[in-house]
Design a protein around this motif. Structure first.
Motif, PDB file in Angstrom:
ATOM      1  N   ALA A 105       0.823  -1.208   0.000  1.00 41.66           N
ATOM      2  CA  ALA A 105       0.000   0.000   0.000  1.00 41.66           C
ATOM      3  C   ALA A 105       0.858   1.260   0.000  1.00 41.66           C
ATOM      4  O   ALA A 105       0.550   2.225  -0.718  1.00 41.66           O
ATOM      5  N   GLU A 106       1.919   1.282   0.785  1.00 41.72           N
ATOM      6  CA  GLU A 106       2.773   2.477   0.818  1.00 41.72           C
ATOM      7  C   GLU A 106       3.406   2.725  -0.551  1.00 41.72           C
ATOM      8  O   GLU A 106       3.517   3.869  -1.001  1.00 41.72           O
ATOM      9  N   THR A 107       3.814   1.655  -1.219  1.00 40.37           N
ATOM     10  CA  THR A 107       4.358   1.800  -2.568  1.00 40.37           C
ATOM     11  C   THR A 107       3.284   2.281  -3.534  1.00 40.37           C
ATOM     12  O   THR A 107       3.529   3.140  -4.392  1.00 40.37           O
ATOM     13  N   LYS A 108       2.095   1.764  -3.372  1.00 40.05           N
ATOM     14  CA  LYS A 108       0.988   2.119  -4.276  1.00 40.05           C
ATOM     15  C   LYS A 108       0.614   3.593  -4.160  1.00 40.05           C
ATOM     16  O   LYS A 108       0.436   4.285  -5.176  1.00 40.05           O
ATOM     17  N   TYR A 109       0.502   4.095  -2.920  1.00 47.83           N
ATOM     18  CA  TYR A 109      -0.003   5.452  -2.717  1.00 47.83           C
ATOM     19  C   TYR A 109       1.103   6.485  -2.567  1.00 47.83           C
ATOM     20  O   TYR A 109       0.837   7.682  -2.661  1.00 47.83           O
TER      21      TYR A 109
END
Length: 335
Positions: A105-109
């Motif tokens: 999620a951190e990579t995605k957002y």
């Protein structure tokens, strides 16, 4: 040679005390300044043990004709037997959990949007990161660690005498996949011991909020919870993110507990990037970044020091203020 339980001298006198730590260099490549942590492959390097001799000319030859790991284990025992009262040595295998859905999620957002908005949610867009579980990649990373132990145990690597694990789901999953089914020695079986203080930075991010004790023991019935482990999470706060100074103090307090009460000389900690960074800082180790699933061994000398460990003053919550809407990720992020 003395029994392992005699390796830690009894306290010199009553009264409050803590330990002063230092990293013993010259044994693992990761402790040496010339090692590039960005490209270091702990699996290819077989944990990074430096090949060396363990005696000087004319001294005891009992390390000869032994493999490097066996000679190193003997050497650690010798140092403990010869140590002054209040001084002892341990080797800590610090393992970061494999990739979790919160990492995805951190990579995605993007980190900025993650820190101020998405990390406060339980999940979104089909992802759940509340007490995050391992992804398929994270599980494979833990299995790679299992394969390394399987390769090195016949070569004489000392089995950990205690397996400390954070109570977060991703670390419990990582420990199981890393250590299960390896045929450990009968006196060193894989029995995960869950300790509250070896967790990631506390507060705000839901991925760092642990599940209730009843849920943990149902999902992982083979674990042992430390004494007085509460049913709900007593440490996580929704509106206060633990500052680095407080995290370092917490992890040093955890180390004090381990070094005072655990007679073992080779120990495993399955934990988190922030917690491991604080442990490395607390033992005077150089900064060494770990990828998800990474493991770093550290040879630590501890010396008993009179007086309580100084607790830092409470600082403001770490990280940005919550935002009502996620910021637009910078170009190249959010994919």
């Amino acid at each position: 040679m003395k029994d392992a339980s005699s390796a830690i001298p009894a306290p010199v006198e009553s009264g409050p005390y803590h330990f002063k730590y230092e990293t013993v260099k010259g044994y693992f490549k990761q402790s040496e300044e010339e090692t590039d942590d960005r490209g270091f492959d702990f699996i290819e390097e077989e944990f990074g043990l430096i090949e060396r001799t363990y005696h000087e000319k004319g001294e005891d030859k009992r390390h000869e004709d032994k493999g490097q790991w066996q000679a190193f284990e003997d050497h650690v025992s010798d140092l403990n037997e010869q140590a002054e009262r209040g001084v002892h040595y341990k080797v800590l295998f610090l393992g970061r959990h494999g990739q979790g859905y919160h990492n995805v999620a951190e990579t995605k957002y993007g980190t900025e949007a993650w820190d101020c908005y998405w990390s406060l949610l339980d999940g979104a867009d089909g992802l759940v990161w509340d007490d995050a579980h391992l992804t398929d990649m994270g599980q494979d990373q833990a299995r790679d660690v299992n394969g390394l132990w399987k390769k090195l145990l016949p070569k004489g690597i000392p089995a950990p005498e205690t397996f400390y694990v954070s109570p977060l789901t991703r670390t419990l999953q990582t420990a199981d996949l890393s250590f299960h089914g390896l045929g450990w020695p009968e006196d060193r079986p894989y029995k995960p011991f869950v300790k509250e203080l070896v967790r990631e930075a506390l507060g705000v991010h839901t991925c760092d909020r642990r599940s209730n004790a009843s849920h943990i023991t149902k999902a992982f019935p083979h674990i042992t919870l430390e004494n007085n482990f509460s049913e709900p999470d007593p440490l996580w706060e929704s509106d206060y993110r633990e500052p680095r100074s407080a995290r370092k103090y917490r992890l040093e307090t955890f180390l004090d507990d381990v070094f005072e009460n655990d007679r073992g000389k080779f120990l495993s900690f399955t934990s988190h990037s922030g917690a491991i960074a604080s442990i490395l800082e607390g033992v005077g180790h150089r900064t060494f970044a770990l990828q998800t699933g990474g493991v770093i061994p550290v040879f630590v000398k501890a010396e008993r020091v009179d007086g309580e460990r100084v607790k830092p003053p409470k600082e403001p919550s770490e990280g940005p203020e919550p935002c009502e809407e996620p910021p637009t990720p910078a170009e190249g992020l959010g994919t």
